[in-house]
Design an enzyme around this catalytic site. Structure first.
Site, PDB file in Angstrom:
ATOM      1  N   THR A 291       0.817  -1.207   0.000  1.00 18.26           N
ATOM      2  CA  THR A 291       0.000   0.000   0.000  1.00 18.26           C
ATOM      3  C   THR A 291       0.855   1.263   0.000  1.00 18.26           C
ATOM      4  O   THR A 291       2.039   1.236   0.325  1.00 18.26           O
ATOM      5  CB  THR A 291      -0.936   0.024   1.232  1.00 18.26           C
ATOM      6  OG1 THR A 291      -0.156   0.039   2.427  1.00 18.26           O
ATOM      7  CG2 THR A 291      -1.861  -1.188   1.241  1.00 18.26           C
ATOM      8  N   ASP A 292       0.214   2.366  -0.345  1.00 15.44           N
ATOM      9  CA  ASP A 292       0.891   3.666  -0.316  1.00 15.44           C
ATOM     10  C   ASP A 292       0.584   4.360   1.008  1.00 15.44           C
ATOM     11  O   ASP A 292       0.000   3.760   1.924  1.00 15.44           O
ATOM     12  CB  ASP A 292       0.483   4.511  -1.529  1.00 15.44           C
ATOM     13  CG  ASP A 292      -1.005   4.829  -1.577  1.00 15.44           C
ATOM     14  OD1 ASP A 292      -1.702   4.702  -0.534  1.00 15.44           O
ATOM     15  OD2 ASP A 292      -1.483   5.224  -2.650  1.00 15.44           O
ATOM     16  N   ALA A 293       0.935   5.626   1.132  1.00  8.93           N
ATOM     17  CA  ALA A 293       0.751   6.367   2.382  1.00  8.93           C
ATOM     18  C   ALA A 293      -0.725   6.535   2.764  1.00  8.93           C
ATOM     19  O   ALA A 293      -1.040   6.775   3.932  1.00  8.93           O
ATOM     20  CB  ALA A 293       1.414   7.742   2.276  1.00  8.93           C
TER      21      ALA A 293
ATOM     22  N   VAL B  58      -3.855   2.605   0.458  1.00  8.20           N
ATOM     23  CA  VAL B  58      -4.448   2.075  -0.767  1.00  8.20           C
ATOM     24  C   VAL B  58      -3.408   1.217  -1.484  1.00  8.20           C
ATOM     25  O   VAL B  58      -2.222   1.560  -1.496  1.00  8.20           O
ATOM     26  CB  VAL B  58      -4.890   3.234  -1.695  1.00  8.20           C
ATOM     27  CG1 VAL B  58      -5.392   2.724  -3.032  1.00  8.20           C
ATOM     28  CG2 VAL B  58      -5.948   4.077  -1.005  1.00  8.20           C
TER      29      VAL B  58
END
Length: 142
Positions: A17-19, A22
């Protein structure tokens, strides 16, 4: 058109996931790879089988359309469909579904070709072992 299908449920790991929590867009290609591996197990044509016959099957084209998000703690259901073609190419279509919301998160396609392991040249005719494998499958109408 005739097709074969398979599916794989993948829990989303924190590292994917990203920050914002997501699934990072680049990881969808990894989901596609995981689904192709599962497809090979389900249908008796794994990468090592192809390599054992003297071929690589590199990807020459990939496409992804992102439609909605999958978050950390959820799971991705990857539906993969192999299309039957007369030419010496392997075309998979993908539908990635958020298993929690049941929304389609992404769709995509990959195209692979046959390349000789010995000299890394392109095979322009569908290899005999692959034709035999295709004939043994229970293809369904799309």
């Amino acid at each position: 058109m005739k097709v074969l299908k398979s599916s794989l449920l993948v829990p989303v790991r924190f590292s994917e996931t990203d920050a914002m929590g997501v699934v990072w867009h680049g990881n969808y290609l990894k989901f596609f790879e995981d689904a192709r591996e599962q497809f090979g197990k389900d249908h008796g044509m794994e990468y090592l089988d192809v390599y054992g016959k003297g071929y690589f099957i590199p990807i020459v084209k990939s496409e992804i359309t992102h439609k909605s998000s999958i978050f950390y703690g959820e799971a991705a259901l990857i539906n993969v469909t192999l299309e039957q073609h007369d030419s010496a190419k392997i075309v998979f279509r993908y539908e990635v579904i958020n298993d929690t919301t049941k929304q389609v998160a992404a769709t995509g396609m990959t195209m692979q070709v046959f390349m000789f392991v010995s000299d890394r040249t392109l095979e322009l005719i569908k290899p005999e072992f692959y034709q035999i494998w295709e004939q043994a499958q229970n293809w369904i109408d799309a």
